[in-house]
Write an enzyme that holds these catalytic residues in place. Structure first.
Site, mmCIF file in Angstrom:
data_model
loop_
_atom_site.group_PDB
_atom_site.id
_atom_site.type_symbol
_atom_site.label_atom_id
_atom_site.label_comp_id
_atom_site.label_asym_id
_atom_site.label_seq_id
_atom_site.Cartn_x
_atom_site.Cartn_y
_atom_site.Cartn_z
ATOM 1 N N HIS A 213 -30.033 -18.866 26.931
ATOM 2 C CA HIS A 213 -31.334 -18.374 26.478
ATOM 3 C C HIS A 213 -32.427 -18.554 27.525
ATOM 4 C CE1 HIS A 213 -30.740 -17.393 22.033
ATOM 5 N NE2 HIS A 213 -29.547 -17.486 22.594
ATOM 6 N N SER A 217 -28.933 -12.661 28.195
ATOM 7 C CA SER A 217 -27.624 -12.140 28.543
ATOM 8 C C SER A 217 -27.692 -11.280 29.786
ATOM 9 C CB SER A 217 -27.079 -11.298 27.394
ATOM 10 O OG SER A 217 -26.712 -12.122 26.327
#
Ligand code: HEM
Lengths: 417, 255
Positions: A213, A217
């Site tokens: 995070h 991604s």
């Protein structure tokens, strides 16, 4: 910290003092995610769910399991026969391990192809490899618990490997065994560790997610999102996509559990362990076969052990072996070919690990093992220098405009949120 | 791209089928179409009852059945009274009583099948050094268990002229290595079935396969029945979540 985005007064009261709801909202709801992720990005959440399934079924099994050489096999059969739905719980746990590995292997190959290990996600990747190692240890010890023939002989072969370590090897083996052969103390400590390690995995998964995070991604194109037009909020877009993936996964998983529960197991493990009788072929579980092949490919015992652990160790340093700034294999024409050759090599190793170590299989194992290390230690570093990548698109939303290849690639720390 | 993927999938399948076919060795198996095969498979109760009779009258003198209690026989369709009657045919050791003595009493439904030998050494002593394994799990403990068991019981033959069969060993085409210490247990007409079913070697063997498939996994039928329901549920879930996903993603511009 604004708490007024929650309408429920209790939630607001709590969140003001303990911002757990803000945290969840931030990380699971608004969390901006590239909008071009393909289905290979489903496997991370599937791995997490597999882990939860294993922990839940494992704890229920532990309630009826007896870790003693005289009772372990029987207690498992009692679970299969006399415990309500015991057969279901056990088949879920047994096949769950295989499915967990299938999912994690796909997850790792996704990372290998799309360069998810590159800056700034090196630590994320390293934590992932650590999870893989812990999973392997957990699965190995779990397989010993039913105390069938393969449990016993698998444990004997694998623990014996440690004796190859110079000087301390024999003491390590004695410590693993808790005595002078695989016996009751071994079973007891393996049970204790098998219960412990999944919770260590949970800890590392949490770190893995914190690292994920930080930068979000990666994606199939491999460049960073250039703004809000390139991302969608995690919820509902990826929650529903992950839910769809989960449905498909559960369908395949259920088909195995209900219709071929013993397909991935070995029949010999339905024979109680017998230290006086060696099975005709001792084979590990399928997910260890590639590593087993590497182990046996090296004629020297210590060498084999080093090669086997080395096969995982190279994954830790992969981010520094592949120096190409382009992440996604889609834009690396030569890398892409070698990627698929490597994948085929891993499958070949898996095949060879299941064959007897004789004749042509030995030769093939050596070639496949050599290629495994060649790929990481020579091909990837070389490609980073000699390969000309295809032009990258300017942003996730725009198609290729031609020209400059390096837009947004590499390690520029993304400023977002 | 596509070609590579297809090739990879192909390799994978070859690998999987090879690894799991391994272990069957040099023996020829006879494949039969068992009623419990496939996702909708069921056990044949009449065949299991016959197999139970054959086990009691032929195999039980050498092989134990440790994981089966008399009460489990209700799965085969026996009534409580019939089960009590079966159990009481056996004398089992119980105790200690208030005087600290072990004593014999007639079996009850909760008892497990009494074993023919008190321990492994006694079993070996009674069988020329070979150990007749417990049969409860036998169909799961061999590759292609049901077919293997059927083949084993029906493959006693005259040895080929070049094969040396030592004393106390018997030639069996389905046993790995072809030399087994178990004398041919079934010759045909070894049992008389109450329902008048044929009692040739093949029929008795097949009945035993039904019975021993059940002993290996009494939940097999329930497992498959539950499985069908779960699959229907999951396939509906796949369809609905796919629809929901397409609906939610409809407003996101394609990249
Ligand atoms: C218990 C095992 C694991 C769990 C629960 C897990 C969980 C996750 C989740 C939920 C994600 C985000 C979704 C996704 O991008 O797919 C993720 C991303 C990632 N995982 Fe794992 N993972 C596990 C094992 C591994 C292993 C063994 C590796 C590598 C050796 C790995 C490497 C990565 C990387 C590099 C990412 C970032 C991928 C990207 O964004 O492209 N993970 N993981």
């Amino acid at each position: 910290m604004s708490t007024n985005k929650f309408s429920n007064p209790v939630v607001r009261w709590i969140d003001h003092r303990l911002p757990i709801f803000s945290f969840m909202d931030h990380e699971l709801n608004e969390y901006p995610t590239p909008k071009n992720l393909n289905y290979f990005w489903n496997f991370g959440s599937l791995a997490g769910i597999s882990l939860v399934i294993m922990i839940v079924t494992g704890i229920v099994l532990a309630m009826s399991y007896t870790p003693h050489v005289d009772h372990a096999f029987q207690s498992v059969e009692r679970i299969m026969r006399d415990v309500n739905h015991g057969w279901l719980i056990r088949y879920i746990h047994m096949n769950g391990a295989s499915f967990f590995f299938i999912v994690v292997f796909i997850h790792i190959f996704r990372g290998l192809y799309y360069g998810s290990y590159k800056a700034p996600r090196e630590l994320l990747w390293i934590l992932g490899v650590l999870i893989l190692l812990l999973m392997m240890a957990t699965a190995f010890m779990g397989y010993v618990l039913p105390w069938g023939q393969m449990s016993f002989w698998g444990a004997t072969v694998i623990t014996n490997l440690f004796s190859a370590i110079p000087l301390v090897g024999d003491s390590i083996v004695t410590m693993l065994w808790g005595g002078f052969s695989v016996d009751n103390p071994t079973l007891n400590r393996f049970f204790a560790l098998h219960y412990l390690m999944p919770f260590l995995i949970v800890g590392v998964v949490i770190l893995h997610l914190v690292a994920l995070h930080r930068f979000g991604s990666n994606n199939p194109i491999g460049i960073d999102p250039s703004g809000p037009q390139d991302t969608v909020p995690f919820h509902p877009y990826y929650t529903i996509k992950d839910f769809f993936g989960l449905s498909v996964f559960l369908s395949l998983f259920a088909a195995a559990i209900f219709f071929f529960p013993n397909f991935m197991g070995h029949p010999d493990n339905y024979i109680p362990a017998n230290p006086m009788q060696t099975p005709a072929h001792i084979v590990p579980e399928w997910y260890f076969l590639p590593f087993y092949a590497i182990l046996r490919a090296v004629p020297d015992k210590l060498g084999g052990v080093l090669a086997m652990f080395g096969a995982i160790a190279v994954l830790f340093i992969l981010p520094w072996l592949d120096r190409s700034p382009i992440r996604s294999g889609n834009f690396r024409p030569i890398f892409r070919i070698f990627f698929w050759v490597f994948a085929a090599d891993c499958v070949a190793l898996g095949y060879l690990g299941g064959m007897p170590a004789e004749g042509i299989y030995v030769v093939l194992s050596r070639v496949a093992t050599a290629w495994y290390f060649l790929h990481f230690l020579v091909i990837l570093p070389l490609l980073s220098v000699i390969e000309t990548p295809k032009p990258l698109p300017q942003s996730l939303s725009k198609s290729v405009l031609g020209g400059t290849a390096m837009v947004g690639a590499a390690s520029a720390v993304k400023e977002k949120i | 791209m596509m070609k590579w993927r297809t090739a990879l999938i192909f390799c994978w399948i070859t690998f999987v089928t090879n690894v799991f076919a391994a272990g069957s060795g040099d023996v020829v198996l006879k494949h039969k179409d068992w009623s419990f095969n496939g996702p909708f498979g069921t056990l044949d109760k009449a065949a299991m009852q016959r197999g139970f009779q054959a086990y009691r009258e032929i195999c039980a003198s050498c092989h134990s059945l440790d994981y089966i209690a008399f009460r489990n026989l209700s799965d085969l369709g026996y009534s409580e009274a019939e089960i009590k009657a079966f159990a009481s045919e056996y004398e089992v050791e119980d105790g200690p009583n208030d005087d600290g003595e072990m004593f014999m009493r007639p079996g009850i439904a909760a008892d497990r099948f009494p074993a023919p030998y008190p321990n492994e050494a006694a079993a070996r002593a009674g069988n020329g050094g070979a150990y007749p394994p417990d049969l409860s799990l036998i169909t799961k403990a061999r590759a292609n268990g049901p077919d293997y068991l059927y083949s084993l019981l029906t493959s006693y033959k005259e040895p080929p002229s070049d094969k040396d069969v030592p004393d106390g060993m018997y030639y069996n085409a389905a046993y790995p290595g072809n030399l087994i210490a178990m004398p041919q247990p079934i010759y045909g007409e070894d049992v008389t079935y109450a329902d008048g079913s044929p009692a040739d070697v093949s029929s008795i063997s097949s009945d035993l396969v039904y019975f021993l498939t059940w002993t290996a996994e009494p939940s097999i039928e329930k497992r498959k029945r539950t499985g069908v329901k779960v699959m229907i549920f999951l396939l509906i879930m796949v369809g609905m979540s796919y629809g929901a996903m397409k609906f939610i993603w409809a407003d996101v511009k394609k990249v």
